[in-house]
Design an enzyme around this catalytic site. Structure first.
Site, PDB file in Angstrom:
ATOM      1  NE  ARG A  67       3.885  64.248  42.791  1.00 47.98           N
ATOM      2  CZ  ARG A  67       2.481  63.852  42.536  1.00 47.98           C
ATOM      3  NH1 ARG A  67       2.397  62.695  42.027  1.00 47.98           N
ATOM      4  NH2 ARG A  67       1.505  64.614  42.880  1.00 47.98           N
ATOM      5  CD  GLN A  94      -1.268  66.784  41.347  1.00 46.85           C
ATOM      6  OE1 GLN A  94      -0.344  66.106  40.700  1.00 46.85           O
ATOM      7  NE2 GLN A  94      -2.221  65.897  41.740  1.00 46.85           N
ATOM      8  CG  ASP A 136      -4.330  59.575  35.299  1.00 45.09           C
ATOM      9  OD1 ASP A 136      -4.806  60.449  36.202  1.00 45.09           O
ATOM     10  OD2 ASP A 136      -3.438  58.712  35.852  1.00 45.09           O
ATOM     11  CD  GLU A 137      -1.339  63.387  35.953  1.00 51.07           C
ATOM     12  OE1 GLU A 137      -1.558  64.504  36.207  1.00 51.07           O
ATOM     13  OE2 GLU A 137      -0.805  62.850  36.652  1.00 51.07           O
ATOM     14  CE  LYS A 173      -6.001  63.495  40.583  1.00 48.65           C
ATOM     15  NZ  LYS A 173      -5.236  63.525  41.979  1.00 48.65           N
ATOM     16  CB  THR A 174      -3.883  57.008  38.963  1.00 49.71           C
ATOM     17  OG1 THR A 174      -3.305  58.480  38.521  1.00 49.71           O
ATOM     18  CG2 THR A 174      -3.333  56.088  37.777  1.00 49.71           C
TER      19      THR A 174
HETATM   20  P1  ATP Z   1      -1.905  62.387  41.881  1.00 48.06           P
HETATM   21  O1  ATP Z   1      -2.752  63.531  41.933  1.00 48.06           O
HETATM   22  O2  ATP Z   1      -0.390  62.611  42.224  1.00 48.06           O
HETATM   23  O3  ATP Z   1      -1.781  61.654  40.359  1.00 48.06           O
HETATM   24  P2  ATP Z   1      -3.737  60.293  42.561  1.00 48.06           P
HETATM   25  O4  ATP Z   1      -4.823  60.887  43.049  1.00 48.06           O
HETATM   26  O5  ATP Z   1      -3.817  59.902  41.065  1.00 48.06           O
HETATM   27  O6  ATP Z   1      -2.337  61.215  42.715  1.00 48.06           O
HETATM   28  P3  ATP Z   1      -3.054  57.619  43.272  1.00 48.06           P
HETATM   29  O7  ATP Z   1      -1.665  57.556  42.666  1.00 48.06           O
HETATM   30  O8  ATP Z   1      -4.131  56.724  42.732  1.00 48.06           O
HETATM   31  O9  ATP Z   1      -3.167  59.075  43.589  1.00 48.06           O
HETATM   32  O10 ATP Z   1      -3.012  57.098  44.879  1.00 48.06           O
HETATM   33  C1  ATP Z   1      -1.906  57.474  45.665  1.00 48.06           C
HETATM   34  C2  ATP Z   1      -1.493  56.310  46.686  1.00 48.06           C
HETATM   35  O11 ATP Z   1      -2.629  55.985  47.624  1.00 48.06           O
HETATM   36  C3  ATP Z   1      -1.378  55.114  45.878  1.00 48.06           C
HETATM   37  O12 ATP Z   1      -0.168  54.404  46.389  1.00 48.06           O
HETATM   38  C4  ATP Z   1      -2.734  54.339  45.999  1.00 48.06           C
HETATM   39  O13 ATP Z   1      -2.312  53.158  45.974  1.00 48.06           O
HETATM   40  C5  ATP Z   1      -3.097  54.742  47.355  1.00 48.06           C
HETATM   41  N1  ATP Z   1      -4.406  54.649  47.624  1.00 48.06           N
HETATM   42  C6  ATP Z   1      -5.385  55.183  46.990  1.00 48.06           C
HETATM   43  N2  ATP Z   1      -6.561  54.897  47.495  1.00 48.06           N
HETATM   44  C7  ATP Z   1      -6.304  54.075  48.560  1.00 48.06           C
HETATM   45  C8  ATP Z   1      -7.436  53.503  49.331  1.00 48.06           C
HETATM   46  N3  ATP Z   1      -8.368  53.459  49.433  1.00 48.06           N
HETATM   47  N4  ATP Z   1      -6.797  52.808  50.309  1.00 48.06           N
HETATM   48  C9  ATP Z   1      -5.495  52.458  50.358  1.00 48.06           C
HETATM   49  N5  ATP Z   1      -4.635  53.242  49.525  1.00 48.06           N
HETATM   50  C10 ATP Z   1      -5.081  53.938  48.533  1.00 48.06           C
HETATM   51 MG    MG Z   2      -2.387  59.865  39.393  1.00 51.17          MG
END
Ligand code: ATP
Ligand code: MG
Length: 757
Positions: free
Chosen positions: A622, A255, A224-225, A39-40
């Site tokens: 995490r 979350q 975000d969040e 997402k981020t």
């Molecule tokens: P949270 O809910 O904990 O905030 P999130 O959904 O924001 O998580 P991110 O932090 O954006 O998730 O991504 C999680 C990890 O996966 C990061 O290390 C990111 O770089 C990696 N990632 C995300 N998408 C891809 C992709 N398509 N290919 C490879 N790595 C990815």
């Molecule tokens: Mg995130």
């Protein structure tokens, strides 16, 4: 032909659902997806895409993150993706952005130009004083409850005038306190955290020009969040977006962990309704964690009933099992963590790849003690922040008073710190005079020192001291002013005396630390004076140039110390589960997974387990490669030893994901009649009937010789240690102790000559 931008870096490492979200036409979008699904990452790439491909000016973008650290990381990542300068882009926390707006439009917001920010502790003290002035007793009207109530009103955008009088006595009293508190904030030019948001919201809602300006400006709002926005933040976003701005929100209802601070997860559902045409995007592939960790998280969160429903999968393979350690007590738990940390560090892990997460801040103390002893560098993220320390706030109170004499909060703090022979009665009189003539304490003190009896002269001297200090430091560099404040106020001398008198005792050490902190404050001030570009606010050209003192004080209240130590050093990361939101680490320890601690007693009492379960879900997710969970059978809570049962959440994690590790001592472990006799998963707890019988009715574990399991003891040769277990009775009774320096020893109790501590 027009040169097309090279878009490949913007789309690299994005799956097709992510790509769709990143490259979508400008419409409202809600990315609703589980932890670690990107997402981020999508949000960052979306901003880069808007700038590089859609030619959106960075000025038209408003990006809201959860912490200042996340904001600066986001900025750095976007800079890597686009060539356009993005300095003018507004990226920050809700509070940071609200503050920026109020500094720009202080007049329209009805604030003095030099308004200062009241942090949570300052606010509490001011509420307390307000209640006192209103003759509302602490017993009947607990200041914490009143503060919480006032903040809750503000978070729902309710001013005293918006509150309907229900004819209810309690409500009337609360209202009285709210009204009086608002008045003293206004008189002192102070703004608390909730007020920052509320003012900025009211400004954007009520001032037509400002509203039109920002609606024109912010074509794109990205958040975000989003699951943790409160009513006020949501209303503000709506106002800023108007009919023309597009919203791009990402979040995960699983979350949502801040409902206790007013967060409304329903905002995710409301968004679809309030922003017409919102398209909901779901991401299901997790890129962060191993299959095992993800399975554990999925299994756990499936127990919650109140969910929007998501499914997460990964293709990276199962990885290693989650290790669960049943510790004897919190020291044993910390030793376990230190041992595993060392293994990972030996195996080429960086310190910063290792994180220890806990439910409550108080748990860090023992962990710190063991880490210091093990010489493992660590950093507490978001603990008691540097600028929240007592001595720092004492010194800042003087700086604030130099800046604005009518800041009553700072006057109250500085006037008798260190002691200047100004007693409680004198202060009461002074407050009374100030209230009666509706002036600040400063003005009252200046005009009426003569009416204050014997200690009135001391008040007069204080006023004179501040005036002299002001005259003598005018035009000096901020660090020099800070140094003079610390020296001439007597603060340094005060802490030096405490340090000297209590040498060797905890109090003396603490005072030493305080002296060092005061020196550190001078260095911190220095970074705000000469090189304007080093100042956090300076990266934004829209931000009015603040004088160094205002910039410094604002930083102290708002932007400082999400990280405690200086950046750059490679340290193991310690933080609460709440603070870990959005972050990821290769190796994660979650300690204290016990009923009453996690889930917290309060959550159990209130039957509000779902939010605690989400918090555990946040913690588990995490971890990228390795996850360790631990609980202690005995734990000292507020000085009282309590028996802990493994958290009920542990049973909700699919057992095949977890491997239970037993302590390495090999000693027979007693178990508890009142709790799970067989460990969290019912595998070998090594119960002996004798050990069980030694449990008293109170549940305490008494061994032979009057010692208790987990008790701290002293040995003539081996030094300090913790009792890990007992074996046998009478003459042959043995005791097993883990000594701080000598390791685990098994001793004949009769000859060991142990002293209890
Ligand atoms: P949270 O809910 O904990 O905030 P999130 O959904 O924001 O998580 P991110 O932090 O954006 O998730 O991504 C999680 C990890 O996966 C990061 O290390 C990111 O770089 C990696 N990632 C995300 N998408 C891809 C992709 N398509 N290919 C490879 N790595 C990815
Ligand atoms: Mg995130």
């Amino acid at each position: 032909m027009q040169d097309l931008p090279d878009i490949s870096p913007l789309l690299v490492a994005l799956n097709s659902a992510q790509k769709d979200a990143v490259t979508a036409p400008p419409e409202h979008r809600l990315v609703l997806a589980g932890a670690g699904s990107g997402k981020t990452r999508v949000l960052v790439h979306r901003i880069a895409w808007l700038i590089a491909v859609e030619n959106v000016s960075p000025l038209s973008i408003l990006a809201v993150t959860f912490t200042n650290k996340a904001a600066s990381e986001m900025r750095a990542r976007i800079e890597q993706l686009v060539t356009a300068p993005i300095r003018s882009m507004w990226v920050g926390t809700f509070h940071g952005i609200a503050h920026r707006m109020l500094r720009l439009h202080w007049k329209q917001a009805g604030l003095p130009q030099n308004f200062q920010i009241l942090d949570a502790d300052d606010q509490f003290r001011l509420v307390k004083r307000t209640l006192k002035a209103l003759d509302m007793s602490d017993e009947q009207w607990p200041p914490r409850a009143v503060t919480g109530w006032i903040n809750a009103q503000k978070e729902e955008a309710r001013r005293p005038r918006d509150l309907v009088d229900l004819g209810d006595y309690t409500q009337r009293q609360y209202l009285r306190a709210y009204t009086a508190y608002e008045a003293s904030c206004a008189q002192s030019g102070l703004v608390d955290f909730a007020e920052l948001l509320l003012r900025a919201y009211e400004l954007s809602r009520d001032d037509e020009q400002i509203q039109a300006h920002y609606r024109r400006r912010f074509g794109h709002i990205l958040v975000d969040e989003f699951q943790d926005t409160n009513t006020l933040q949501y209303a503000w976003l709506r106002t800023l977006a108007g009919d023309s701005g597009t919203m791009f929100a990402v979040g995960d209802d699983d979350q949502s962990i801040y409902s206790w601070r007013g967060a409304r997860v329903e905002n995710m559902v409301r968004m679809e309704h309030d922003f017409p045409g919102t398209e909901v995007v779901r991401l299901e592939q997790n890129y962060r964690s191993t299959g095992t960790i993800l399975k554990a998280a999925n299994g756990l969160i499936a127990r919650n009933t109140n969910r929007l429903g998501k499914n997460l999968w990964t293709d990276v393979g199962d990885g290693e099992a989650i290790q669960l350690y049943a510790a004897f007590n919190e020291y044993d738990e910390a030793e376990f963590v230190a041992g595993r940390l060392r293994e990972h560090l030996d195996g080429r892990c960086r310190h910063a790849d290792l994180a220890i997460l806990y439910r409550s801040n108080a748990q860090s103390r023992v962990l710190e003690e063991i880490l210091i002893r093990a010489r493992i560098p660590y950093r507490i993220y978001g603990g008691l922040r540097f600028f929240e320390r007592q001595e720092i706030k004492d010194a800042l109170a003087y700086l604030r008073l130099l800046h604005n004499r009518h800041d009553d909060s700072s006057f109250e703090r500085a006037v008798n710190t260190p002691a200047r022979g100004i007693g409680a009665t004198t202060m009461d009189r002074l407050r009374h005079i100030a209230r009666a003539s509706e002036v600040s304490l400063w003005t009252a003190a200046r005009n009426a020192a003569g009416q204050l009896g014997r200690s009135g002269a001391n008040v007069g001297r204080f006023v004179q001291f501040i005036e002299d200090l002001h005259a003598q430091t005018a035009g000096q560099a901020l660090s020099a002013v800070t140094e003079q404040v610390i020296a001439r106020s007597g603060l340094r001398e005060h802490f030096r005396k405490v340090a000297g008198s209590g040498a060797g005792s905890g109090r003396g050490d603490q005072a030493e630390g305080r002296l060092e902190n005061l020196d550190e404050l001078v260095s911190a001030a220095r970074s705000f004076e000469s090189d304007a570009s080093a100042r956090p606010a300076a990266e934004d050209p829209d931000m009015p140039v603040l004088d160094p003192l205002t910039a410094f004080l604002t930083h102290a209240a708002l932007e400082a110390g999400e990280e405690q130590a200086g950046p750059g050093e490679d340290c193991v990361q310690l933080m609460t589960l709440h603070a870990a939101k959005g972050l990821e680490f290769p190796v994660v320890f979650i300690v204290g997974v016990e009923n009453g601690l996690f889930p917290s007693m309060r959550a159990v009492d209130e039957g509000n387990l779902e939010e605690e379960r989400r918090l555990f879900y946040v913690g588990i997710t995490r971890a990228r490669r390795r996850l360790y969970l631990s609980y202690a059978e005995l734990r000292r809570v507020h000085g009282v030893e309590q028996i802990g049962a493994p958290s009920l959440f542990l049973k909700e994690v699919p057992p095949e994901c977890v491997m239970e590790t037993r302590p390495r001592t090999g000693v027979l472990r007693p178990a508890f009649g009142t709790r799970e006799p067989q460990g969290a998963y019912g595998r070998g707890s090594g119960l002996t009937p004798g050990a069980a019988a030694r449990r008293t009715a109170a549940g305490r574990d008494h061994g032979p010789g009057g010692f208790r399991l987990g008790q701290r003891v002293q040995h003539a040769k081996f030094g300090e240690g913790t009792i890990l277990g007992f074996d046998g009775d009478g003459d042959r009774a043995q005791i097993e102790v883990r000594f701080r320096d000598a390791g685990v020893k098994r001793l004949m109790l009769g000859f060991a000559n142990l002293r209890g501590m």
